[in-house]
Design a protein around this motif. Sequence first.
Motif, PDB file in Angstrom:
ATOM      1  N   GLY A  39       0.774  -1.236   0.000  1.00 53.21           N
ATOM      2  CA  GLY A  39       0.000   0.000   0.000  1.00 53.21           C
ATOM      3  C   GLY A  39       0.802   1.280   0.000  1.00 53.21           C
ATOM      4  N   LYS A  40       2.021   1.251  -0.524  1.00 58.33           N
ATOM      5  CA  LYS A  40       2.861   2.453  -0.540  1.00 58.33           C
ATOM      6  C   LYS A  40       2.210   3.567  -1.353  1.00 58.33           C
ATOM      7  CE  LYS A  40       6.304   0.209  -2.331  1.00 58.33           C
ATOM      8  NZ  LYS A  40       5.644  -1.114  -2.352  1.00 58.33           N
ATOM      9  N   THR A  41       1.784   3.241  -2.565  1.00 61.17           N
ATOM     10  CA  THR A  41       1.192   4.253  -3.435  1.00 61.17           C
ATOM     11  C   THR A  41      -0.081   4.817  -2.827  1.00 61.17           C
ATOM     12  OG1 THR A  41       2.124   3.188  -5.404  1.00 61.17           O
ATOM     13  CG2 THR A  41       0.280   4.703  -5.741  1.00 61.17           C
ATOM     14  N   THR A  42      -0.913   3.946  -2.273  1.00 63.72           N
ATOM     15  CA  THR A  42      -2.148   4.399  -1.632  1.00 63.72           C
ATOM     16  C   THR A  42      -1.847   5.344  -0.481  1.00 63.72           C
ATOM     17  OG1 THR A  42      -3.307   2.357  -2.213  1.00 63.72           O
ATOM     18  CG2 THR A  42      -4.224   3.646  -0.411  1.00 63.72           C
ATOM     19  N   LEU A  43      -0.842   5.004   0.323  1.00 62.60           N
ATOM     20  CA  LEU A  43      -0.512   5.826   1.480  1.00 62.60           C
ATOM     21  C   LEU A  43       0.018   7.192   1.063  1.00 62.60           C
ATOM     22  CD1 LEU A  43      -0.155   6.221   4.513  1.00 62.60           C
ATOM     23  CD2 LEU A  43       2.077   5.098   4.321  1.00 62.60           C
ATOM     24  N   VAL A  44       0.978   7.225   0.139  1.00 61.50           N
ATOM     25  CA  VAL A  44       1.556   8.522  -0.223  1.00 61.50           C
ATOM     26  C   VAL A  44       0.538   9.380  -0.967  1.00 61.50           C
ATOM     27  CG1 VAL A  44       3.922   7.634  -0.230  1.00 61.50           C
ATOM     28  CG2 VAL A  44       2.617   7.665  -2.375  1.00 61.50           C
ATOM     29  N   THR A  45      -0.369   8.746  -1.722  1.00 62.34           N
ATOM     30  CA  THR A  45      -1.424   9.503  -2.393  1.00 62.34           C
ATOM     31  C   THR A  45      -2.358  10.131  -1.372  1.00 62.34           C
ATOM     32  OG1 THR A  45      -1.356   8.058  -4.336  1.00 62.34           O
ATOM     33  CG2 THR A  45      -3.331   9.380  -4.032  1.00 62.34           C
ATOM     34  N   SER A  46      -2.729   9.350  -0.372  1.00 61.47           N
ATOM     35  CA  SER A  46      -3.598   9.864   0.676  1.00 61.47           C
ATOM     36  C   SER A  46      -2.943  11.022   1.419  1.00 61.47           C
ATOM     37  CB  SER A  46      -3.937   8.737   1.663  1.00 61.47           C
ATOM     38  OG  SER A  46      -4.683   9.221   2.756  1.00 61.47           O
ATOM     39  N   CYS A  47      -1.674  10.879   1.723  1.00 60.07           N
ATOM     40  CA  CYS A  47      -0.963  11.948   2.431  1.00 60.07           C
ATOM     41  C   CYS A  47      -0.834  13.193   1.557  1.00 60.07           C
ATOM     42  CB  CYS A  47       0.405  11.469   2.869  1.00 60.07           C
ATOM     43  SG  CYS A  47       0.355  10.250   4.208  1.00 60.07           S
ATOM     44  N   ALA A  48      -0.541  12.993   0.277  1.00 57.27           N
ATOM     45  CA  ALA A  48      -0.391  14.128  -0.634  1.00 57.27           C
ATOM     46  C   ALA A  48      -1.687  14.929  -0.743  1.00 57.27           C
ATOM     47  CB  ALA A  48       0.048  13.645  -2.012  1.00 57.27           C
ATOM     48  N   ASP A  49      -2.816  14.232  -0.666  1.00 52.63           N
ATOM     49  CA  ASP A  49      -4.111  14.905  -0.770  1.00 52.63           C
ATOM     50  C   ASP A  49      -4.367  15.863   0.389  1.00 52.63           C
ATOM     51  OD1 ASP A  49      -4.685  13.634  -3.130  1.00 52.63           O
ATOM     52  OD2 ASP A  49      -5.914  12.058  -2.220  1.00 52.63           O
ATOM     53  N   THR A  50      -3.644  15.689   1.492  1.00 55.16           N
ATOM     54  CA  THR A  50      -3.860  16.531   2.670  1.00 55.16           C
ATOM     55  C   THR A  50      -2.878  17.695   2.757  1.00 55.16           C
ATOM     56  OG1 THR A  50      -2.369  15.282   4.139  1.00 55.16           O
ATOM     57  CG2 THR A  50      -4.634  14.471   3.914  1.00 55.16           C
ATOM     58  N   LEU A  51      -1.927  17.748   1.839  1.00 50.14           N
ATOM     59  CA  LEU A  51      -0.894  18.785   1.924  1.00 50.14           C
ATOM     60  C   LEU A  51      -1.382  20.088   1.304  1.00 50.14           C
ATOM     61  CD1 LEU A  51       2.248  16.668   0.942  1.00 50.14           C
ATOM     62  CD2 LEU A  51       1.541  17.367   3.236  1.00 50.14           C
ATOM     63  N   PRO A  52      -1.418  21.161   2.073  1.00 46.72           N
ATOM     64  CA  PRO A  52      -1.929  22.442   1.570  1.00 46.72           C
ATOM     65  C   PRO A  52      -0.852  23.281   0.896  1.00 46.72           C
ATOM     66  CG  PRO A  52      -1.462  22.654   3.893  1.00 46.72           C
ATOM     67  CD  PRO A  52      -1.083  21.228   3.504  1.00 46.72           C
ATOM     68  N   ARG A  53      -0.118  22.681  -0.025  1.00 45.29           N
ATOM     69  CA  ARG A  53       0.951  23.428  -0.670  1.00 45.29           C
ATOM     70  C   ARG A  53       1.230  22.810  -2.034  1.00 45.29           C
ATOM     71  NH1 ARG A  53       4.955  21.927   4.252  1.00 45.29           N
ATOM     72  NH2 ARG A  53       5.005  19.681   4.034  1.00 45.29           N
ATOM     73  N   PRO A  54       2.004  23.485  -2.889  1.00 42.56           N
ATOM     74  CA  PRO A  54       2.247  22.941  -4.230  1.00 42.56           C
ATOM     75  C   PRO A  54       2.864  21.547  -4.174  1.00 42.56           C
ATOM     76  CG  PRO A  54       3.019  25.200  -4.085  1.00 42.56           C
ATOM     77  CD  PRO A  54       2.662  24.794  -2.695  1.00 42.56           C
ATOM     78  N   ILE A  55       2.421  20.677  -5.092  1.00 45.41           N
ATOM     79  CA  ILE A  55       2.903  19.295  -5.119  1.00 45.41           C
ATOM     80  C   ILE A  55       3.267  18.936  -6.553  1.00 45.41           C
ATOM     81  CG2 ILE A  55       2.278  16.873  -4.780  1.00 45.41           C
ATOM     82  CD1 ILE A  55       0.379  17.788  -2.589  1.00 45.41           C
ATOM     83  N   ARG A  56       4.377  18.253  -6.702  1.00 48.03           N
ATOM     84  CA  ARG A  56       4.777  17.727  -8.014  1.00 48.03           C
ATOM     85  C   ARG A  56       4.992  16.225  -7.866  1.00 48.03           C
ATOM     86  NH1 ARG A  56       7.415  19.787 -12.513  1.00 48.03           N
ATOM     87  NH2 ARG A  56       6.033  21.562 -12.155  1.00 48.03           N
TER      88      ARG A  56
END
Length: 210
Positions: A39-56
């Motif tokens: 579940g690495k991809t699922t976890l990092v995707t979930s975490c990225a969705d909560t970050l209130p800043r630019p993401i690449r």
Amino acid sequence: MNQAWPVIERRAESAAIAEALESTNGSRGVLVEGLTGTGKTTLVTSCADTLPRPIRWLTGTAASQSKPFGAVRRLVDPTSPWRLAALLSDMSRGLSEELADGTIVVDDAHLLDPLSATLLNQLATGGALALVVAIRTGEPAPAAITALRKDRGLGRVTLGCFDRDETETVLVAALGGPVESRTVDRIATATGATPCIYGAWSRVRLPSAT
């Protein structure tokens, strides 16, 4: 039977990632490690969705692994002379300015080409960006990726397989009701209790929830 597959929240791991991204001691970031299907991809995707800043987002692939700057090729200025040190410096500075105080999320970083991995290492050194880097346990990775932990001080979160109770939680959520104990045992055995168990779901005939 065509049912949506539930996602079980990894609260402890998510909290560890958030803490690493807010670190004020050197590089900000974390390596997320685990075997295939944990579940690495699922976890990092979930975490990225909560970050209130630019993401690449960047993704390592077998196809791009042998190409210079394969994972970041779309970011390379085709008019720039291919002087590696200057090019890496220019790309690092450009990304740091574009994503000021942002985050770069990398999936399957063990498949990055060496130059893309070196770019990430330089970004970690600069400290202007946070990094979330997912790698598969047991797979060889570029030296610049392993150095993120050893030399740059990024945190590490290791994903393991589900225990039996977590496996039962997934099955109950998917079926919408209780699941027989022997069915839980069969699924756990067939999948090695990895979160990515949909394949076994389709191979093992499950009874309806009661």
